[in-house]
Design a protein around this motif. Sequence first.
Motif, mmCIF file in Angstrom:
data_model
loop_
_atom_site.group_PDB
_atom_site.id
_atom_site.type_symbol
_atom_site.label_atom_id
_atom_site.label_comp_id
_atom_site.label_asym_id
_atom_site.label_seq_id
_atom_site.Cartn_x
_atom_site.Cartn_y
_atom_site.Cartn_z
ATOM 1 N N ASP A 130 0.837 -1.189 0.000
ATOM 2 C CA ASP A 130 0.000 0.000 0.000
ATOM 3 C C ASP A 130 0.876 1.243 0.000
ATOM 4 O O ASP A 130 2.102 1.165 0.026
ATOM 5 C CB ASP A 130 -0.971 -0.003 1.179
ATOM 6 C CG ASP A 130 -0.271 -0.190 2.522
ATOM 7 O OD1 ASP A 130 0.871 0.295 2.666
ATOM 8 O OD2 ASP A 130 -0.853 -0.813 3.417
ATOM 9 N N LEU A 131 0.220 2.401 -0.049
ATOM 10 C CA LEU A 131 0.959 3.658 -0.096
ATOM 11 C C LEU A 131 1.752 3.891 1.177
ATOM 12 O O LEU A 131 2.748 4.616 1.173
ATOM 13 C CB LEU A 131 -0.011 4.817 -0.337
ATOM 14 C CG LEU A 131 -0.593 4.897 -1.751
ATOM 15 C CD1 LEU A 131 -1.669 5.969 -1.817
ATOM 16 C CD2 LEU A 131 0.478 5.176 -2.775
ATOM 17 N N ASN A 132 1.333 3.292 2.275
ATOM 18 C CA ASN A 132 2.090 3.411 3.511
ATOM 19 C C ASN A 132 3.473 2.785 3.368
ATOM 20 O O ASN A 132 4.465 3.286 3.907
ATOM 21 C CB ASN A 132 1.318 2.745 4.651
ATOM 22 C CG ASN A 132 1.879 3.074 6.006
ATOM 23 O OD1 ASN A 132 2.022 4.237 6.362
ATOM 24 N ND2 ASN A 132 2.189 2.046 6.777
ATOM 25 N N ASP A 133 3.564 1.667 2.621
ATOM 26 C CA ASP A 133 4.858 1.033 2.384
ATOM 27 C C ASP A 133 5.725 1.839 1.425
ATOM 28 O O ASP A 133 6.951 1.708 1.429
ATOM 29 C CB ASP A 133 4.666 -0.369 1.786
ATOM 30 C CG ASP A 133 3.993 -1.337 2.736
ATOM 31 O OD1 ASP A 133 4.090 -1.117 3.961
ATOM 32 O OD2 ASP A 133 3.373 -2.297 2.258
ATOM 33 N N LEU A 134 5.092 2.657 0.582
ATOM 34 C CA LEU A 134 5.834 3.370 -0.454
ATOM 35 C C LEU A 134 6.895 4.291 0.127
ATOM 36 O O LEU A 134 7.945 4.515 -0.479
ATOM 37 C CB LEU A 134 4.848 4.167 -1.319
ATOM 38 C CG LEU A 134 5.405 4.788 -2.597
ATOM 39 C CD1 LEU A 134 5.824 3.707 -3.582
ATOM 40 C CD2 LEU A 134 4.358 5.704 -3.236
ATOM 41 N N GLN A 135 6.648 4.827 1.325
ATOM 42 C CA GLN A 135 7.595 5.767 1.902
ATOM 43 C C GLN A 135 8.942 5.112 2.232
ATOM 44 O O GLN A 135 9.935 5.802 2.423
ATOM 45 C CB GLN A 135 7.009 6.411 3.145
ATOM 46 C CG GLN A 135 6.653 5.445 4.258
ATOM 47 C CD GLN A 135 5.883 6.097 5.379
ATOM 48 O OE1 GLN A 135 6.089 7.266 5.718
ATOM 49 N NE2 GLN A 135 4.967 5.348 5.983
ATOM 50 N N SER A 136 8.977 3.778 2.273
ATOM 51 C CA SER A 136 10.246 3.114 2.563
ATOM 52 C C SER A 136 11.225 3.230 1.408
ATOM 53 O O SER A 136 12.424 3.005 1.595
ATOM 54 C CB SER A 136 10.013 1.637 2.901
ATOM 55 O OG SER A 136 9.536 0.930 1.777
ATOM 56 N N VAL A 137 10.741 3.580 0.207
ATOM 57 C CA VAL A 137 11.643 3.736 -0.935
ATOM 58 C C VAL A 137 11.626 5.153 -1.495
ATOM 59 O O VAL A 137 12.368 5.449 -2.441
ATOM 60 C CB VAL A 137 11.315 2.720 -2.054
ATOM 61 C CG1 VAL A 137 11.622 1.309 -1.592
ATOM 62 C CG2 VAL A 137 9.875 2.832 -2.513
ATOM 63 N N VAL A 138 10.804 6.035 -0.952
ATOM 64 C CA VAL A 138 10.786 7.440 -1.365
ATOM 65 C C VAL A 138 10.959 8.288 -0.105
ATOM 66 O O VAL A 138 9.993 8.590 0.596
ATOM 67 C CB VAL A 138 9.471 7.810 -2.080
ATOM 68 C CG1 VAL A 138 9.504 9.263 -2.548
ATOM 69 C CG2 VAL A 138 9.222 6.881 -3.263
ATOM 70 N N PRO A 139 12.176 8.661 0.250
ATOM 71 C CA PRO A 139 12.424 9.299 1.551
ATOM 72 C C PRO A 139 11.780 10.659 1.723
ATOM 73 O O PRO A 139 11.565 11.097 2.850
ATOM 74 C CB PRO A 139 13.953 9.385 1.611
ATOM 75 C CG PRO A 139 14.403 9.307 0.195
ATOM 76 C CD PRO A 139 13.417 8.434 -0.511
ATOM 77 N N SER A 140 11.451 11.362 0.635
ATOM 78 C CA SER A 140 10.820 12.675 0.776
ATOM 79 C C SER A 140 9.332 12.568 1.066
ATOM 80 O O SER A 140 8.682 13.563 1.385
ATOM 81 C CB SER A 140 11.032 13.497 -0.495
ATOM 82 O OG SER A 140 10.529 12.803 -1.620
ATOM 83 N N LEU A 141 8.775 11.349 0.981
ATOM 84 C CA LEU A 141 7.353 11.124 1.209
ATOM 85 C C LEU A 141 7.129 10.514 2.587
ATOM 86 O O LEU A 141 7.781 9.546 2.964
ATOM 87 C CB LEU A 141 6.792 10.182 0.137
ATOM 88 C CG LEU A 141 5.337 9.724 0.310
ATOM 89 C CD1 LEU A 141 4.379 10.891 0.111
ATOM 90 C CD2 LEU A 141 5.017 8.589 -0.668
ATOM 91 N N THR A 142 6.176 11.082 3.330
ATOM 92 C CA THR A 142 5.757 10.527 4.610
ATOM 93 C C THR A 142 4.265 10.235 4.535
ATOM 94 O O THR A 142 3.481 11.088 4.103
ATOM 95 C CB THR A 142 6.026 11.502 5.764
ATOM 96 O OG1 THR A 142 7.434 11.781 5.828
ATOM 97 C CG2 THR A 142 5.590 10.907 7.093
ATOM 98 N N VAL A 143 3.884 9.026 4.932
ATOM 99 C CA VAL A 143 2.486 8.622 4.927
ATOM 100 C C VAL A 143 2.095 8.264 6.352
ATOM 101 O O VAL A 143 2.710 7.388 6.965
ATOM 102 C CB VAL A 143 2.237 7.427 3.996
ATOM 103 C CG1 VAL A 143 0.752 7.069 3.973
ATOM 104 C CG2 VAL A 143 2.732 7.725 2.590
#
Length: 832
Positions: free
Chosen positions: A85-98
Motif C-alpha cells: 500500500d501507499l504506507n509502504d511506499l515511503q520506505s523507498v521514497v524518503p521525501s514522502l511521509t504517509v
Amino acid sequence: MYSNNLYKGRFGSLRAALCLGAGLTALSAFAAPALAQEDVAEEETTRTLQTVTITATKREQTLQDVPIAVSVVDDSTIARAAIVDLNDLQSVVPSLTVGQLQSSANTNFIIRGFGNGANNAGIEPSVGVFIDGVYRSRSASQISDLPNIQRVEVLRGPQSTLFGKNASAGVVSVVTKKPQYEFGGVVDATVSNFNGYRLNGYVTGPLSENVAGAFGVTYNKRDGYVEDKGFGPDQNERNRWGARGDLLFEPNENLSFRLLADYDQIDEVCCAAGNVVNGPTGAIVQLLGGNLAAEDPFSYDVYYNFGSTNKIDNGGLSFQADWDLGEVQLTSITAYRESKLDTNQDSDFTSADLIGRNANKTDIQTFTQEFRIASSGVGAVDWMVGGFYFDEKVEIENDFRYGTDFRGYVDVLSNGALNTIEGILGGAPAVGNLFGQAGQGLAEEFGQDNTAKSLFATFDFHASDRATFTFGANYTDDEKSAYGRIVNTDAFSALDLVALGVAVGVPVQVANNPTFNPFLALRPLQFLPPFLGFPNAVEDGYSHDNNMTYTTRFAYDVTDNVNAYISYATGFKATSWNLSRDSRPFASDFIPGSAVTSPPGSPIRNAGLALPNLSTGTRYAGPEEAAVLEGGIKAQFDRFAINLSLFDQNIEGFQSNVFTGTGFALANAGKQSNKGVEVDLTWQPVDPLLLTFAGTFQDALYDSFPNSASGNLSGLKPYNIPDTTTSTSATYFFNVAGLDSFVRADWQYESPTGYFDDPANQALIGIEKEVNLFNASAGFETANGLAVQVWARNLTDDEFITVAFPAVAQAGSISGYPNQPRTFGITVRKSF
C-alpha cells in the motif's frame, strides 16, 4: 516500450521478474535516475540501466529529461520490495511521509515536511493524489486495489501550475498499464505471518481488432496483530478486496479511448492506539474496573470494550479520450467517484466504558473534467493549454455518546461535585438532573458543496538544442458552501458555572475568578459545550478564493549525459472548513462570557445567538500559498546515475490541524519554511549488482505562527519533520540451475523528531520518533513465467510510535499508534 529480452547472457532474461505484468521498466528502487537503454546482443553479458518514461508534466518524457524533482517507483520494485500500500511506499521514497491514523481513510501524505488532510473531511490534502490522471480528493492508504500498476511518480514541491487544485506541497501520481492486444496476465498468491494471505489476478487481451480489455481483482486478508484483552476482537487486521475493469478502443492510429471502472472495499478492525504515557486518570480507569496496557504500546496488547468499525467503500468511472491531429493533440478526462466511510471506535482506548460510541459516516461524491490541448513537440516552442473542473459534495454524520462508566469517572475527577451541583439545582428537569449519563452526547451533521475551476498553460521555448526556458501559469477559482448542525444532550457541558456561582451567593464581580467560585474548577469536565450551528444570521458558511500560480524554469543540457535546471514555482490550496464539533466562531464575531457578567456586545451576541460556554476558535483556515526555489542536476552514464536538487520552499498560511485531546484546532500558520538537499543515486558496479541511495536532508522552521493551538511557535521546528531521511537498497541478480534469481535488501532511516508542536506534550511524552527499518526479499523465476519470492518487512522488528496524541478526555495521558511489527511471507506468481 521495453523488450522482454533486454537482459540476456549468463544471467538470462529477467522478464519483469516478480512484477505484476509483462515488460521490465526501470530497475531503480526509487526516484533514481535511470541510464539510457542500449542494445544488448544475445551473447553479451553486460547489463546497463534503463530509461524511465514518466508523465509527470502531462507529457511522455524520460526521467532524465524532466527538469523537476520527481521520484519514480516501478512495478518491479513494488514487487521485489513487497510494497502493498501507499504506507509502504515511503520506505523507498524518503521525501514522502504517509501517516495512517484511526482508520485507513484517515491517511495523511506529506512531502518535504508539508501536508495535511487527515481526520477532517473538510480539510483537503496539500498533496494531490492522482490515479491514471484522475484526482482523488480523499485517499485511503492503499494501492492494493490496483492490480496492474506500472509505476508511481512522486512530484516534490508545489505542482499547482499543471495539477491545479490542492497540489501546494506535491503530487503522488499512480499510473496503471493499459490493456494489451496480446493475451496475457498474471496470478499471484501470498501467504504471510499473522495468518495473512493475498490473492491477485489480472488478465488482458484483444476483444476485437481495435478493442483491448483488462480485468483485475485483489483480495487481502490478515489477522490482527494487536490482541484485545478486553471485550473486543483483535485489532489491525486486513480485510479488503477490489475489482477493476479497463477497456481500450483505438479506432485508428490517431484516436484512442480508455474507459476504467473500479470498486474496492475495506471492512476491518483498525486501528489500535496504545498507552504511551499513563497519566493520573489511569488509576481512575482501574478503580472503575477497567484496564489498559500502561505505557507498553509495543506489547501489542490493548484493553477495549468493543471492536472498532472501519468500513470504506470506494468506486468510480473514468473516461479518457486522446486525439492526435498531427500538429496538436487533444486530451479529455472525465471522472466520477464516490467514497463512503463508516467507522466507530472505542476512543478512550481502555476497557472502561467511558466513550460508548464515536461513530462517523461520511459520503463524498466527486465529479472532475479535464481538457487539454498540446503541441506535437515539433519546432522551437512546445505548449499546452487546458482547463479543469471539480464538483464535490461532502456529507458527514457523527454520533458521539458517553458510556456506562463515564458518570463514575467524572464523579471521581470532580470529587463528587456533580452530586453537589445536582443538589443545588434541586433536580430541575431543565438541566436533566443526571449529568454524564450513558447515551448523552452529540448527534452531528456537517457537509459542504465545493466547485472549482482552473485554466492552465505551459510554454517551453527551446533557445537552442541544449537550452530550454519554461513558463507556466494556472488560474484557479474555488467556491465552498459549508454547514454544521449539532444536537447536544450533554446537560452538564451546557451549564453556566459562572451563573451557578452567582446563584449560590458568589458576587458577580468575582464570579469569573476560580478563587471565589469553586465551580469553575469543573470547566475542564465540560467536554462537549453547546455548538452554534452555521450558516446563521452572522456566519454565511461560504468561502470564495481565487489565485494565479506560476512556474518559471531554465533547463540546460550541459552534455549528452548531464542536465541542469533552476526553477521557481508557486502553489495554492483554497480555504478548508472545519467540518467537526471543534468548529468555533472567529473572535471577530463573538466575545465569550457569561450573561450574568454582561460581556461586551459582538455580532453573534447582538443577533441573539449566544450560547452558554460558547467559545471562539476558527470556522475555517484560509488559503495556503506555497513557493519553492529549486535547482538541480541530473547525470546518467552507463553504470552510474545521480539526481541532485537543492530547494528552498515555504508555505504562507499553512493549514495546521492539531488534536488537542478533545478535538481538533484548525488554524493558519503565518509562514512555514523548509530548506534542504535531495539526492537520488544509482550505481551498478558490476553486472549482477544494483545499488541505490536516496536521501532528503532538510531544515524546517515555523517562521511565524503566533496563534497556534500550542501557543507562539514562531522560530521553532515543526514536529514530525526529520532532518535526515534516507533509503538505501542493494539488489543482486544471479542465475542458479537455470533460474533467474535475485536477492534484495533495503534500509529506511529517519532521524529523531518530536511528536508534538506543544512543548508541554512533548515534554510529557519524553521520547522522539526515530525510524530504522530493514526489509529483505529473494526470489527466482523460471523460463515459463513462474516466480517465487520470500520477503520480510521490518526484519529487525524496529519499534516506534508513528503518531502520538493526547488521550481522549484523560488529561496527562498520551496515546499513540505503534508501528507494524515484523511481517514476512512467500509469494508465488505465474505470468502468462
